[in-house]
Design an enzyme around this catalytic site. Structure first.
Site, mmCIF file in Angstrom:
data_model
loop_
_atom_site.group_PDB
_atom_site.id
_atom_site.type_symbol
_atom_site.label_atom_id
_atom_site.label_comp_id
_atom_site.label_asym_id
_atom_site.label_seq_id
_atom_site.Cartn_x
_atom_site.Cartn_y
_atom_site.Cartn_z
ATOM 1 N N SER A 150 0.930 -1.398 0.008
ATOM 2 C CA SER A 150 -0.044 -0.140 0.201
ATOM 3 C C SER A 150 0.986 1.289 0.156
ATOM 4 C CB SER A 150 -0.998 0.039 1.259
ATOM 5 O OG SER A 150 -1.623 1.448 1.507
ATOM 6 N N TYR A 183 -0.954 -0.177 10.098
ATOM 7 C CA TYR A 183 -1.456 -0.763 8.810
ATOM 8 C C TYR A 183 -0.030 -0.050 8.120
ATOM 9 C CZ TYR A 183 -3.563 -1.273 4.198
ATOM 10 O OH TYR A 183 -4.047 -1.439 2.932
HETATM 11 P P1 NAP Z 1 -11.540 -5.779 0.876
HETATM 12 O O1 NAP Z 1 -12.537 -5.534 -0.268
HETATM 13 O O2 NAP Z 1 -11.976 -5.600 2.282
HETATM 14 O O3 NAP Z 1 -11.225 -7.373 0.815
HETATM 15 C C1 NAP Z 1 -10.425 -7.914 1.623
HETATM 16 C C2 NAP Z 1 -10.026 -9.665 1.506
HETATM 17 O O4 NAP Z 1 -9.094 -10.071 2.387
HETATM 18 C C3 NAP Z 1 -11.225 -10.197 1.365
HETATM 19 O O5 NAP Z 1 -11.373 -11.284 0.381
HETATM 20 C C4 NAP Z 1 -11.143 -10.973 2.617
HETATM 21 O O6 NAP Z 1 -11.996 -12.362 2.990
HETATM 22 C C5 NAP Z 1 -9.714 -11.300 2.760
HETATM 23 N N1 NAP Z 1 -9.045 -11.408 4.546
HETATM 24 C C6 NAP Z 1 -9.227 -10.467 5.104
HETATM 25 N N2 NAP Z 1 -8.977 -11.034 6.404
HETATM 26 C C7 NAP Z 1 -8.397 -12.352 6.045
HETATM 27 C C8 NAP Z 1 -7.863 -13.399 6.803
HETATM 28 N N3 NAP Z 1 -7.717 -13.258 8.121
HETATM 29 N N4 NAP Z 1 -7.748 -14.586 6.269
HETATM 30 C C9 NAP Z 1 -7.970 -14.798 4.835
HETATM 31 N N5 NAP Z 1 -8.735 -13.677 4.240
HETATM 32 C C10 NAP Z 1 -8.820 -12.443 4.697
HETATM 33 O O7 NAP Z 1 -9.966 -5.258 0.742
HETATM 34 P P2 NAP Z 1 -9.148 -4.884 -0.852
HETATM 35 O O8 NAP Z 1 -9.463 -3.367 -0.832
HETATM 36 O O9 NAP Z 1 -9.615 -5.755 -1.658
HETATM 37 O O10 NAP Z 1 -7.742 -5.017 -0.250
HETATM 38 C C11 NAP Z 1 -6.994 -6.122 -0.938
HETATM 39 C C12 NAP Z 1 -5.537 -5.844 -0.397
HETATM 40 O O11 NAP Z 1 -5.110 -4.626 -0.933
HETATM 41 C C13 NAP Z 1 -5.224 -5.645 1.066
HETATM 42 O O12 NAP Z 1 -4.127 -6.261 1.324
HETATM 43 C C14 NAP Z 1 -5.148 -4.227 1.158
HETATM 44 O O13 NAP Z 1 -4.514 -3.740 2.496
HETATM 45 C C15 NAP Z 1 -4.684 -3.640 -0.028
HETATM 46 N N6 NAP Z 1 -4.855 -2.324 -0.393
HETATM 47 C C16 NAP Z 1 -6.155 -1.868 -0.620
HETATM 48 C C17 NAP Z 1 -6.292 -0.672 -0.926
HETATM 49 C C18 NAP Z 1 -7.661 0.042 -1.240
HETATM 50 O O14 NAP Z 1 -7.782 1.305 -1.490
HETATM 51 N N7 NAP Z 1 -8.895 -0.600 -1.271
HETATM 52 C C19 NAP Z 1 -5.209 0.251 -0.777
HETATM 53 C C20 NAP Z 1 -3.938 -0.300 -0.766
HETATM 54 C C21 NAP Z 1 -3.887 -1.614 -0.449
HETATM 55 P P3 NAP Z 1 -13.518 -12.248 3.503
HETATM 56 O O15 NAP Z 1 -14.323 -11.729 2.450
HETATM 57 O O16 NAP Z 1 -13.599 -13.844 3.660
HETATM 58 O O17 NAP Z 1 -13.670 -11.626 4.571
#
Ligand code: NAP
Length: 242
Positions: free
Chosen positions: A140, A153
């Site tokens: 991130s 984070y």
């Molecule tokens: P999201 O929509 O909240 O989805 C999170 C995903 O992670 C879901 O599939 C969730 O599974 C899974 N997860 C969470 N905790 C878990 C655990 N303990 N074991 C297994 N699976 C787990 O988030 P996202 O925005 O797609 O983020 C994906 C990645 O990108 C993350 O690493 C996040 O930090 C990074 N990121 C996101 C952004 C952004 O702006 N969105 C920016 C920078 C980085 P369930 O559905 O089963 O809960």
């Protein structure tokens, strides 16, 4: 047939990565923690895109759960190994440090940073023995720049960035690459509580990114075209930080 494990493949960026990798014919292991219906929807998208796969429930923050699930998969799939690992699962639990509870610190470190060790270590041996592997970590902007209210984070993602660079050097000779992608603000469940109208004024491109815009870079890093890239962190943030 190459096998790809995408952690957190049930929603958001992970789902888009599964759908994108499916176009290259990978067999996708779609990990999730609690959203089984969402994970099934991702599997349907993988199939629509011409790929195949299966869903795989485990909590990435638990070493025991990781080793049980991956060990069971290996036992059922003798002679096969996971070629592509996308460490994508993540959570945020924002708080100012003055008020941050140990639980908020530990949950975020366990899910975003310790999971990297548990899963990568387990799958690495087969990649090294077979002299091919791709490890792609979703980090991130927070882990590069640091963001107030996200010290837990930022520490976790910064840790994965440093681990990416160090591991890349450790195993480069074995033709296993380790890279990271660093999204800025992407429209997913993780960012739905943020004030998009306010935040997008800071972004040179004037908008949040789409999960597919992260997935296409992961797809490239997983491909043979990215064979000489290792230890890199690619920013995907609409120009927010360079
Ligand atoms: P999201 O929509 O909240 O989805 C999170 C995903 O992670 C879901 O599939 C969730 O599974 C899974 N997860 C969470 N905790 C878990 C655990 N303990 N074991 C297994 N699976 C787990 O988030 P996202 O925005 O797609 O983020 C994906 C990645 O990108 C993350 O690493 C996040 O930090 C990074 N990121 C996101 C952004 C952004 O702006 N969105 C920016 C920078 C980085 P369930 O559905 O089963 O809960």
């Amino acid at each position: 047939m190459r096998y790809a494990l995408v952690t957190g493949g049930s929603r958001g960026i992970g789902r888009a990565i599964c759908a994108s990798l499916a176009k290259d014919g990978f067999y996708i292991l779609i990990n999730y923690n609690s959203s089984s219906t969402e994970a099934e929807s991702t599997l349907a998208m993988v199939r629509v895109n011409g790929g195949s796969g299966e869903i795989m429930q485990f909590d990435v923050s638990s070493q025991e759960a990781v080793e049980k699930a991956l060990g069971d998969w290996q036992a059922r799939n003798e002679g096969k190994y996971i070629h592509i690992l996308v460490n994508n699962a993540g959570i945020r639990k924002d708080a100012l440090v003055m008020w941050m509870k140990n639980e908020e610190w530990n949950d975020v470190l366990n899910t975003n940073l310790n999971s990297f060790l548990y899963i990568t270590r387990f799958l690495l041996k087969d990649m090294l023995v077979n002299k091919f592997g791709r490890i792609i970590n979703v980090v991130s902007l927070s882990g590069i720049k640091g963001l107030p209210g996200q010290v837990n984070y930022s520490a976790a993602k910064g840790g994965v960035i440093a681990a990416t660079k160090a591991l890349a050097q450790e195993i480069a000779k074995k033709n296993v690459t380790v890279n990271a992608v660093a999204p800025g603000f992407i429209k997913t469940d993780m960012t739905k509580d943020l004030d998009e109208a306010q935040l997008k004024m800071m972004i040179p491109m004037g908008r949040f990114g789409r999960p597919e815009e992260v997935a296409s870079v992961v797809r490239f890093l997983a491909s043979d075209d990215a064979s000489y890239i290792t230890g890199s962190v690619i920013n995907i943030n609409g120009g927010l930080y360079t």
